[in-house]
Design an enzyme around this catalytic site. Structure first.
Site, mmCIF file in Angstrom:
data_model
loop_
_atom_site.group_PDB
_atom_site.id
_atom_site.type_symbol
_atom_site.label_atom_id
_atom_site.label_comp_id
_atom_site.label_asym_id
_atom_site.label_seq_id
_atom_site.Cartn_x
_atom_site.Cartn_y
_atom_site.Cartn_z
ATOM 1 N N ASN A 1 0.830 -1.208 0.000
ATOM 2 C CA ASN A 1 0.000 0.000 0.000
ATOM 3 C C ASN A 1 0.862 1.255 0.000
ATOM 4 O O ASN A 1 0.621 2.209 -0.751
ATOM 5 C CB ASN A 1 -0.908 0.028 1.233
ATOM 6 C CG ASN A 1 -2.095 -0.905 1.121
ATOM 7 O OD1 ASN A 1 -2.360 -1.470 0.073
ATOM 8 N ND2 ASN A 1 -2.813 -1.076 2.218
ATOM 9 N N ARG B 1 -3.959 1.020 -13.389
ATOM 10 C CA ARG B 1 -2.621 1.232 -12.846
ATOM 11 C C ARG B 1 -1.972 -0.050 -12.342
ATOM 12 O O ARG B 1 -2.557 -0.801 -11.570
ATOM 13 C CB ARG B 1 -2.682 2.271 -11.718
ATOM 14 C CG ARG B 1 -1.300 2.675 -11.187
ATOM 15 C CD ARG B 1 -1.409 3.731 -10.114
ATOM 16 N NE ARG B 1 -1.797 5.010 -10.676
ATOM 17 C CZ ARG B 1 -2.712 5.817 -10.137
ATOM 18 N NH1 ARG B 1 -3.363 5.431 -9.058
ATOM 19 N NH2 ARG B 1 -2.995 6.973 -10.696
ATOM 20 N N HIS C 1 -14.086 2.154 -15.930
ATOM 21 C CA HIS C 1 -14.044 1.457 -14.648
ATOM 22 C C HIS C 1 -15.351 0.713 -14.360
ATOM 23 O O HIS C 1 -15.437 -0.057 -13.405
ATOM 24 C CB HIS C 1 -13.755 2.475 -13.538
ATOM 25 C CG HIS C 1 -13.381 1.868 -12.224
ATOM 26 N ND1 HIS C 1 -14.197 1.953 -11.108
ATOM 27 C CD2 HIS C 1 -12.299 1.158 -11.831
ATOM 28 C CE1 HIS C 1 -13.614 1.331 -10.093
ATOM 29 N NE2 HIS C 1 -12.476 0.843 -10.497
#
Length: 710
Positions: A66, A426, A456
């Site tokens: 993360n 990404r 998306h």
């Protein structure tokens, strides 16, 4: 002469209130600082003694991965703003320079706490017989085996790279581990200026190497790859004496900068940008604690980094922990019990999905209900001779996706197959490029979406010839068409043959793949054209109900809330008397519980075994409840820069299932944390029987039969 006295209780309370007002002087919480608090919650799961040990290992890995993405995207963006001289404050009151200082201070504390947890976890692993050892602690037999492994496997792929006047600093790859080596020539004075070299720790070899078992021992031992290289470092520099060897790692700006308008071929343009990503400007430098000052100065000079430096008291990049926890044989007592995902009850006794969907809608809740139903639906459509066309969006797929294979098979058999592949997902760009090329070779129509927008939305449309008419079958989901992550993420998916939804689905694909004016949607709300306006309309409708004394309530479950206009709309609804319950896993810029602004709003976050990923929106509507599922969070990028979809659940029974999912989540008092007005999170504690929503969800045999009161 005045006499000092202790303040009375009333004064103490007033002072406390003044302090609290200062702490919440802004209406908004900063997006990036809120994200850091989310990653702290992930770290807390690694620290939780009630979490199985190998699951704690996974959470530690997730904290690292993360943070890697956060640094390479969010912090990189702030550094670009500073470099460009941008000094304007954002809506939360921070300039880029001020925010990056706050981020670094908070992140440094997090990393220190993470490695403190790492040492605690590895100590507990040792007690369980899973040992990370150093070379000097091996016995003679083990040392010989590791010597042989080094010389046979590791040494041939190592490349020592000297840095001097004739040899400039080589390319240092993004987020790869390297060793910085200082050397002196044999016979030279140790006080002379040292020679400097770097060695890349091979990323295509395992970071943890199994060590032969000791006699009469049941322990599983590992040694880290860099530990072996460091021990044998002299083999790379004959005639020199190493005086210092320490690891370092650089994080670079990994955001793609695309000129989509001028790109003749978007796929080729993205491939070029992926190659440029290796040269992205350095954002963060991690070094092993105790690194030689000369080596650190060399690295700082090369990467032009002064402040974003982290000294790590432990191994760099512990994302390898995830693979270790997943591949270690045995030790089932140190893991969560395996989940037995159920096949949706509606599809259990049939091989004909279409016959079921003619009669009723079906809603599936992953991972408690298996994603196999989605895969089987697409495979079934691929082989059904009556199916004429399949259209779907593809944002992220798994490494060996059966869905991709089914689409290819459908195209090869003559069906019209259209796949909207999002090349800009990404860190999945390369995989999606490979899928796009494979699908094109199979005869699929591959579309890369609209210029400037990421696609998306998660939707599949199947067109089938039935007697004298065509019928549309639609699947809409909150998660990706990825069978791997579907076992780890909570998501919902709706199967329907509703004609209104089917017509909207056709119109959506026509807008994406062709030239179509914005559609007058009958059921959908689609970003970037009208989704935000639709949400404003629904929120304001609740406010009107509240002002008229009718039932008014909003429950919104999402990953992130960071759009200022959406926050302001919720504030206005709260002030009108609407009860608002937000379930937000990650970023939240709304500050709840502030008198006069948001006292009717609560925000909770659940971080547990599965990643809470579903987006579900509930509006009381004066008693005529509306429920939606969506691909979109309430972030600016989702509402203005992506093709997103919000779909109503029209079937009464399926609407009840969605409400049940929300109710189960709202009952959690074990893993739920509540957002306080000061921006910090506190675990929800009450006198009720402990209720852990994800574990309770696993016990539910059929979501279609369950009924929970609000």
């Amino acid at each position: 002469m005045s006499i000092a006295r202790e303040p009375d209780l009333k004064e103490v309370k007033e002072l406390k209130e003044v302090k609290e007002v200062k702490e919440i002087s802004t209406k908004y919480l900063n997006r990036d600082l809120s994200w850091i608090e989310f990653n702290w919650r992930v770290l807390e799961e690694a620290q939780d003694a009630s979490t199985p040990l190998l699951e704690r290992v996974k959470f530690l890995s997730i904290v690292s991965s993360n943070l890697d993405e956060f640094m390479s995207v969010r912090v990189a963006g702030l550094k670009d703003q500073i470099k460009a001289g941008y000094t304007k404050k954002d809506f939360t009151g921070y300039t880029p320079a001020g925010l990056i200082k706050r981020i670094m201070k908070r992140t440094a504390k997090m990393v220190t706490e993470q490695y403190k947890t790492y040492r605690e976890v590895t100590r507990l692993l040792t007690k369980e017989g899973i040992v990370f050892t150093e070379f000097e602690d091996l016995n003679t037999t083990q040392k010989k085996a590791m010597d042989a492994y080094y010389h046979d496997i590791i040494f041939p792929v190592l490349t020592p790279m000297a840095v001097d006047q004739s040899r400039p600093f080589p390319l240092v790859h993004n987020q790869s581990v390297y060793l910085a080596v200082l050397l002196v020539r044999e016979g030279d004075d140790l006080d002379d200026e040292p020679y400097f070299a770097i060695v890349q720790v091979p990323s295509n070899l395992s970071r943890y190497i199994p060590v032969p078992t000791r006699p009469n021992s049941k322990k599983t031992e590992f040694i880290l790859l860099e530990e072996l290289i460091e021990h044998h470092i002299e083999s790379l520099f004959s005639g020199y004496i190493p005086i210092s060897v320490h690891g370092f790692r650089v994080t670079r700006n990994a955001d793609l900068t695309l000129n989509e308008e001028g790109a003749e071929d978007l796929l080729e343009e993205i491939e070029k940008e992926l190659r440029r990503r290796r040269w992205g400007s350095p954002v963060r430098l991690e070094v092993q604690e105790g690194i030689h000052p000369y080596a650190l100065a060399q690295l700082q000079d090369e990467f032009e980094i002064e402040e974003q430096i982290f000294e790590i008291d432990g191994p760099l990049d512990i994302t390898y922990f995830m693979k270790l926890a997943g591949t270690l044989n045995g030790y089932e007592n140190l893991r969560y019990p395996r989940i037995a995902a159920k096949y949706p009850i509606e599809f259990e006794d049939t091989t004909d999905f279409f016959e079921v969907l003619k009669q009723k809608d079906v809603l599936v809740h992953h991972p408690y209900e298996t994603f196999d139903a989605v895969t089987d639906f697409i495979i079934h459509a691929a082989y059904d001779p009556k199916v004429l066309a399949i259209k779907m969006t593809l944002y992220r797929a798994s490494g060996n996706s059966p869905i991709i294979q089914a689409l290819a098979r459908a195209a090869e058999s003559g069906k019209q197959v259209t796949v909207v592949v999002e090349l800009k997902a990404r860190f999945d760009e390369e995989r999606n490029i490979a899928w796009a090329r494979m699908l094109e070779k199979s005869g699929c129509h591959v579309v890369y979406g609209l210029v400037g927008l990421k696609t998306h939305a998660k939707i599949t449309l199947v067109v089938r010839q039935e007697e004298q008419t065509l019928r549309r079958y639609v699947h809409v989901g909150t998660g990706n068409y990825n069978d791997s992550t579907a076992r780890l993420y909570t998501d919902v998916g709706l199967f329907t043959s509703n004609s209104v939804i089917g017509e909207d689905a056709s119109a959506l694909f026509n807008e994406i793949t062709g030239y179509s004016a914005p559609h007058d949607w009958q059921s959908f709300a689609v970003a970037p054209t009208d989704l935000k306006d639709k949400l404003f309309e629904l929120i304001e409708r609740e406010a009107e109900h509240a002002r008229a004394g009718r039932p008014a309530r909003i429950i919104a479950k999402m990953n992130s809330l960071s759009n200022q206009e959406m926050v302001d709309a919720l504030y206005a609804a709260s002030q009108a008397g609407v009860k608002i319950e937000l379930i937000i896993r990650g970023v939240c810029c709304l500050r709840p519980g502030v008198p006069g602004i948001s006292e009717n709003i609560t925000v909770r976050s659940i971080v547990d075994r599965f990643l809470e990923h579903s987006r579900i929106y509930y509006f009381e509507n004066g008693g005529l409840v509306d429920v939606y599922l969506s691909s979109a969070d309430w972030m600016t990028r989702n509402l203005t820069r992506r093709i997103e979809l919000m779909c109503p659940v029209l079937d009464r029974e399926m609407k009840k299932v969605m409400i049940q999912i929300l109710n189960v989540t709202l009952h959690d008092n074990v893993k739920a944390r509540e957002l306080m007005p000061n921006g910090m999170y506190s675990r929800i504690k009450n006198e009720l029987t402990p209720y852990r929503s994800q574990f309770e969800a696993m016990k539910i045999t059929s979501w279609k039969k369950l009924r929970l009161e609000s």
